[in-house]
Design a protein around this motif. Structure first.
Motif, PDB file in Angstrom:
ATOM      1  N   TRP A  64     -36.228  -8.178  19.875  1.00 42.37           N
ATOM      2  CA  TRP A  64     -35.415  -7.042  20.299  1.00 42.37           C
ATOM      3  C   TRP A  64     -34.748  -7.361  21.633  1.00 42.37           C
ATOM      4  O   TRP A  64     -34.994  -8.411  22.229  1.00 42.37           O
ATOM      5  N   PRO A  66     -33.017  -5.002  25.273  1.00 38.99           N
ATOM      6  CA  PRO A  66     -32.793  -3.670  25.855  1.00 38.99           C
ATOM      7  C   PRO A  66     -31.408  -3.096  25.551  1.00 38.99           C
ATOM      8  O   PRO A  66     -31.249  -1.881  25.484  1.00 38.99           O
ATOM      9  N   TRP A  67     -30.395  -3.959  25.354  1.00 31.43           N
ATOM     10  CA  TRP A  67     -29.033  -3.472  25.110  1.00 31.43           C
ATOM     11  C   TRP A  67     -28.807  -3.061  23.653  1.00 31.43           C
ATOM     12  O   TRP A  67     -27.739  -2.543  23.316  1.00 31.43           O
ATOM     13  N   CYS A  68     -29.787  -3.272  22.805  1.00 30.37           N
ATOM     14  CA  CYS A  68     -29.615  -3.054  21.355  1.00 30.37           C
ATOM     15  C   CYS A  68     -30.100  -1.651  20.980  1.00 30.37           C
ATOM     16  O   CYS A  68     -31.305  -1.373  21.025  1.00 30.37           O
ATOM     17  N   GLY A  69     -29.162  -0.760  20.625  1.00 25.17           N
ATOM     18  CA  GLY A  69     -29.491   0.629  20.284  1.00 25.17           C
ATOM     19  C   GLY A  69     -30.480   0.756  19.137  1.00 25.17           C
ATOM     20  O   GLY A  69     -31.495   1.455  19.256  1.00 25.17           O
ATOM     21  N   CYS A  71     -32.620  -1.316  18.144  1.00 28.32           N
ATOM     22  CA  CYS A  71     -33.928  -1.826  18.593  1.00 28.32           C
ATOM     23  C   CYS A  71     -34.686  -0.739  19.338  1.00 28.32           C
ATOM     24  O   CYS A  71     -35.887  -0.544  19.122  1.00 28.32           O
ATOM     25  N   ARG A  72     -33.978  -0.025  20.224  1.00 25.38           N
ATOM     26  CA  ARG A  72     -34.639   1.035  21.003  1.00 25.38           C
ATOM     27  C   ARG A  72     -35.070   2.172  20.089  1.00 25.38           C
ATOM     28  O   ARG A  72     -36.120   2.776  20.287  1.00 25.38           O
ATOM     29  N   ALA A  75     -38.321   1.165  18.361  1.00 27.42           N
ATOM     30  CA  ALA A  75     -39.502   0.897  19.204  1.00 27.42           C
ATOM     31  C   ALA A  75     -40.665   1.868  18.944  1.00 27.42           C
ATOM     32  O   ALA A  75     -41.796   1.418  18.719  1.00 27.42           O
ATOM     33  N   LYS A  93     -43.890  -7.617  20.503  1.00 30.55           N
ATOM     34  CA  LYS A  93     -42.460  -7.524  20.758  1.00 30.55           C
ATOM     35  C   LYS A  93     -42.026  -8.661  21.671  1.00 30.55           C
ATOM     36  O   LYS A  93     -42.685  -8.969  22.645  1.00 30.55           O
ATOM     37  N   ASN A  95     -38.799  -9.773  23.892  1.00 28.62           N
ATOM     38  CA  ASN A  95     -37.509  -9.417  24.463  1.00 28.62           C
ATOM     39  C   ASN A  95     -36.615 -10.663  24.476  1.00 28.62           C
ATOM     40  O   ASN A  95     -36.817 -11.591  25.254  1.00 28.62           O
TER      41      ASN A  95
END
Ligand code: ZN
Length: 141
Positions: A64, A66-69, A71-72, A75, A93, A95
């Motif tokens: 995943w 942090p910039w990937c919608g 993915c969030r 979570a 996970k 990153n």
């Protein structure tokens, strides 16, 4: 010595856990960390490589960033699945922004992508976000 090999996600020590103890909250013999935490654990490249190489218990990796919608969005579902699969599989996970090397090594083209490793080999992979029930079904299937 019999038992399933499990890499400690905290200190990297490879532990051997009798199969019937996997659901009994096994702890690392070196650092005492839970080996079956029942939640998704964030790992770095070195820990991932070691666990993917050694673990006899299925290791499910969520690649995943942090910039990937999507993915969030996935979570909390991934965390929920980790709880349901406690004692059967470990969910971790990675990153890909902080640790780009493993995604290059495993040829990850899009995220989120999940890969299941067992006994040092890739068993299967799946791209795209999924709800917890589907993740559990995919791991057990
Ligand atoms: Zn440990």
């Amino acid at each position: 010595m019999a038992g399933k090999k499990l890499t400690c996600l905290d200190c990297g020590q490879v532990n051997r856990v009798p199969e019937d103890k996997l659901t009994a909250g096994p702890k690392c013999g070196t650092c005492g960390a839970a080996l079956m935490p029942g939640k998704a654990i964030e790992v770095d490249a070195a820990t991932l490589a070691k666990a993917a190489r050694n673990d006899d218990v299925p290791l499910v990796v969520d690649f995943w960033a942090p910039w990937c919608g999507p993915c969030r969005m996935m979570a909390p579902e991934f965390s929920k699945a980790a709880g349901e699969l406690r004692g059967e599989a470990r969910l971790v996970k990675l990153n890909t922004e902080a640790h780009p090397q493993p995604s290059a090594q495993h040829g990850i083209r899009g995220i989120p992508t999940m890969i299941e490793f067992t006994g040092g080999r890739e068993k299967k992979r799946q791209s795209g976000a999924m709800p917890a029930g589907q993740i559990v079904g995919w791991v057990r299937g």
